[in-house]
Structures are given as C-alpha cells and as structure tokens.
Motif scaffolding. Sequence first.
Motif, PDB file in Angstrom:
ATOM      1  N   THR A   1      18.408   9.849  -1.546  1.00  0.00           N
ATOM      2  CA  THR A   1      19.241   8.687  -1.231  1.00  0.00           C
ATOM      3  C   THR A   1      18.810   7.457  -2.036  1.00  0.00           C
ATOM      4  OG1 THR A   1      17.784   8.063   0.611  1.00  0.00           O
ATOM      5  CG2 THR A   1      19.648   9.504   1.118  1.00  0.00           C
ATOM      6  N   LYS A   2      17.805   7.605  -2.869  1.00  0.00           N
ATOM      7  CA  LYS A   2      17.239   6.478  -3.624  1.00  0.00           C
ATOM      8  C   LYS A   2      17.640   6.565  -5.094  1.00  0.00           C
ATOM      9  CE  LYS A   2      12.643   4.585  -4.823  1.00  0.00           C
ATOM     10  NZ  LYS A   2      11.179   4.778  -4.586  1.00  0.00           N
ATOM     11  N   LEU A   3      18.242   5.493  -5.577  1.00  0.00           N
ATOM     12  CA  LEU A   3      18.617   5.398  -6.990  1.00  0.00           C
ATOM     13  C   LEU A   3      18.215   4.014  -7.498  1.00  0.00           C
ATOM     14  CD1 LEU A   3      21.720   6.718  -8.790  1.00  0.00           C
ATOM     15  CD2 LEU A   3      21.222   4.287  -9.019  1.00  0.00           C
ATOM     16  N   ALA A   4      17.667   3.965  -8.691  1.00  0.00           N
ATOM     17  CA  ALA A   4      17.231   2.695  -9.278  1.00  0.00           C
ATOM     18  C   ALA A   4      18.053   2.394 -10.517  1.00  0.00           C
ATOM     19  CB  ALA A   4      15.755   2.752  -9.636  1.00  0.00           C
ATOM     20  N   ALA A   5      18.323   1.106 -10.741  1.00  0.00           N
ATOM     21  CA  ALA A   5      19.118   0.678 -11.901  1.00  0.00           C
ATOM     22  C   ALA A   5      18.447  -0.512 -12.573  1.00  0.00           C
ATOM     23  CB  ALA A   5      20.530   0.300 -11.463  1.00  0.00           C
TER      24      ALA A   5
ATOM     25  N   ASP B   1      15.192   0.346 -19.587  1.00  0.00           N
ATOM     26  CA  ASP B   1      15.093   1.677 -18.986  1.00  0.00           C
ATOM     27  C   ASP B   1      14.188   1.638 -17.767  1.00  0.00           C
ATOM     28  OD1 ASP B   1      15.719   4.320 -18.717  1.00  0.00           O
ATOM     29  OD2 ASP B   1      14.444   5.056 -20.352  1.00  0.00           O
ATOM     30  N   ILE B   2      14.395   2.607 -16.879  1.00  0.00           N
ATOM     31  CA  ILE B   2      13.592   2.726 -15.659  1.00  0.00           C
ATOM     32  C   ILE B   2      13.341   4.198 -15.374  1.00  0.00           C
ATOM     33  CG2 ILE B   2      15.660   2.651 -14.187  1.00  0.00           C
ATOM     34  CD1 ILE B   2      13.818   1.240 -12.082  1.00  0.00           C
ATOM     35  N   ALA B   3      12.140   4.504 -14.863  1.00  0.00           N
ATOM     36  CA  ALA B   3      11.790   5.879 -14.496  1.00  0.00           C
ATOM     37  C   ALA B   3      11.095   5.854 -13.142  1.00  0.00           C
ATOM     38  CB  ALA B   3      10.873   6.502 -15.545  1.00  0.00           C
ATOM     39  N   LEU B   4      11.636   6.603 -12.176  1.00  0.00           N
ATOM     40  CA  LEU B   4      11.039   6.715 -10.851  1.00  0.00           C
ATOM     41  C   LEU B   4       9.957   7.789 -10.857  1.00  0.00           C
ATOM     42  CD1 LEU B   4      14.289   6.675  -8.672  1.00  0.00           C
ATOM     43  CD2 LEU B   4      12.666   4.796  -8.949  1.00  0.00           C
TER      44      LEU B   4
ATOM     45  N   SER C   1      16.044   9.593  -7.599  1.00  0.00           N
ATOM     46  CA  SER C   1      14.824  10.200  -7.074  1.00  0.00           C
ATOM     47  C   SER C   1      15.057  11.649  -6.665  1.00  0.00           C
ATOM     48  CB  SER C   1      14.320   9.408  -5.869  1.00  0.00           C
ATOM     49  OG  SER C   1      13.221  10.072  -5.263  1.00  0.00           O
ATOM     50  N   GLN C   2      14.143  12.530  -7.109  1.00  0.00           N
ATOM     51  CA  GLN C   2      14.177  13.930  -6.693  1.00  0.00           C
ATOM     52  C   GLN C   2      13.447  14.119  -5.368  1.00  0.00           C
ATOM     53  OE1 GLN C   2      12.506  16.191  -9.951  1.00  0.00           O
ATOM     54  NE2 GLN C   2      13.523  14.881 -11.436  1.00  0.00           N
TER      55      GLN C   2
END
Length: 331
Positions: A130-134, A164-167, A125-126
């Motif tokens: 501190t947030k990351l997704a997998a 795939d994932i996109a925040l 996340s921009q």
Amino acid sequence: PEGRYVYQTPWQAYALAWAWRTEPRVRLAIGSFCETDRNAIQVVELNEDSGRLERVAEVAQVFPPTKLLWKPYDGGMGEAFKDGNLLAACSTAVELFQFGDGQLKSVAKLPTHKNCPPVTSIDWSQIKETKLAASSVDTTIAIYDLVKLKIETQLIAHDKAVFDIALGQRESIASLFCSCGQDGSIRLFDDRNLEHSTIMYDNPNSAPLLRLAWNKLDKNYLATFGSDASSVTLVDLRKPSICLKQYPTHGPCVNAISWSPVARGRLLVGTEDGGTLIWNASEAVADKAKPEASSALQYDAQHEVHNVQWPETLPDHIALGTTRKVEVVQI
C-alpha cells in the motif's frame, strides 16, 4: 543471446515496466515520449503460440509518463483494489490503472500540489504494497497510502529537483529510502525519523545524479549515474561519500541501470549508443587492485537504450526499451 522478441512501437518510447507475474511469462507496459499532447501507454504480452510480442491494451495520455510500475505480486490490495493487476504511471501526478479484459482503465489519481509539478520517478514497496513513493522537480518526496489514496508524508528532500527514489525492498530496511537529484547528492532517509537525512554520496562538481538503483540482494550497495556520464558509480552505504567503484561504458552516456534479481553482483546498464552491458560488481569489489571493472556480457540493441528491466519472475531474460522498439532478450 539465445532468444529474442521484438515489439515495434508506433511512437518514440521511453517508460518501460515488466509485470510481476508468471502467467503470461512476459507482460510489459510501455510509455510514449511525444512532444505533442497525444501520448499513450500500451500493454504488450508475449503470445506463446506465435512467439511474438503483441499489444493487448492501450490508454491515451496527455504527457509522456516518466516512469511506469506494475504492482508487486498478484494479490489484491484492500477493498478498493481486489484485483492485483494495477499499473502506476507518473507525469504531472501519479495515476493508477487497472488492467483487465483487454483494457487499461484509470481508477485513481493521487493528490498533488495545485500547480502539479512534474513527477520524475516512483517506487512501489514490495514489503508493504500500500506504500508508494514519488519524487518531484519541486525538491520534494511524497509517500502515499494507496488504500486511503492520500499522502502520508511529504518532505523537502534535496536543495534542487529530485530525479529518482528507491525504497528499501527488504524487511530489514523497509523504513528506509534513498533519493538522488539535481544537486548531485544521494540521500538516505528513515521514515520513522524524517527530521534528519544522511548524505551518502556527493557527485564531484555537484553534477546532477539522474537515477539510482538499490541492489536487490545486498542492502549495502547502490548504483547511480550522472548527467552525460559515461560510467556508473557504485556506492557502499557503510562507507558514505566514497565512490567504491566505477563501471565505464568507454564512451557512450549511461541512460538506465538495473540490478539482477538472482545474482548478487550483476548490474545491467543501457547506453545511448545501443550498447547493453552486464557487469559482475562482486568480482570488481573483491579486486581492490583494479580501479575499474570490465563487463561480463555485451549486447548491441542498435538503437539508444532508454530503459532496462531485469524481472524477478523471469530472471534469465532482460527487457530493453529503445527509441522505436522494445526487445526481450534471453541471457
């Protein structure tokens, strides 16, 4: 293209990431794709004096990284990571590396299941760094807190593997994320209410969707492509289940996509025959009489393009990751 820099990799390459910084102008992370247990991640920078891309760090890996991502922006992240030069890599787990003094050091491995199912993709996340997704082949998505180094949320996202994932990378959609997978669907989630999701698109015949890219300047548009597909599909989130437009490669399969960070409708596509295309999606959407769009720019990388990058810090350049080399091209 006016300027071109080439780095020859010592192995077959796949994962590619462009660092979020202005100095040096070009810093890339490159992951190997070897069938043995001897893989690696290299950091490559542009030497302004010699005009060459040069390796500045390397770390060994057992498995090929499926995706690499540099931390957005330069600043530190909590007491644990005061230096912002962080790189995330995923294979059987998500691992964080600190880059500095010519070294790439592992500083954390994020928790996962005991059987370590392969992680297919990650997004950082921009808005909240501190947030990351997998995403994973076990049908789940995990949302991590990188300061606490723990899973905040884990959910079953698809009926089959998630590819795939996109925040959501804008304040107005920071709680949203999209995913695609083997079941051929794109699903939209809101982390404030994960009991429900919305199917935004179903690929005809349920063909797997391999990658998706959320437009960086217009939150309504997603691009995706399927397995062995020779076109990119544009989806408008305001009109679920509808293919808004197709962007054909006229033969070769699509391998990678990236939206422009500065031009609202420009979409970069890399293909299996080395062709690299940039389409103007804005014109195509405006002209509803044309069922297909034509590319605004074409470049031949001469080798299969596995990954493409269009950096915010140097938007008049793109990076192309091919089988045995990485090219940085001015456009």
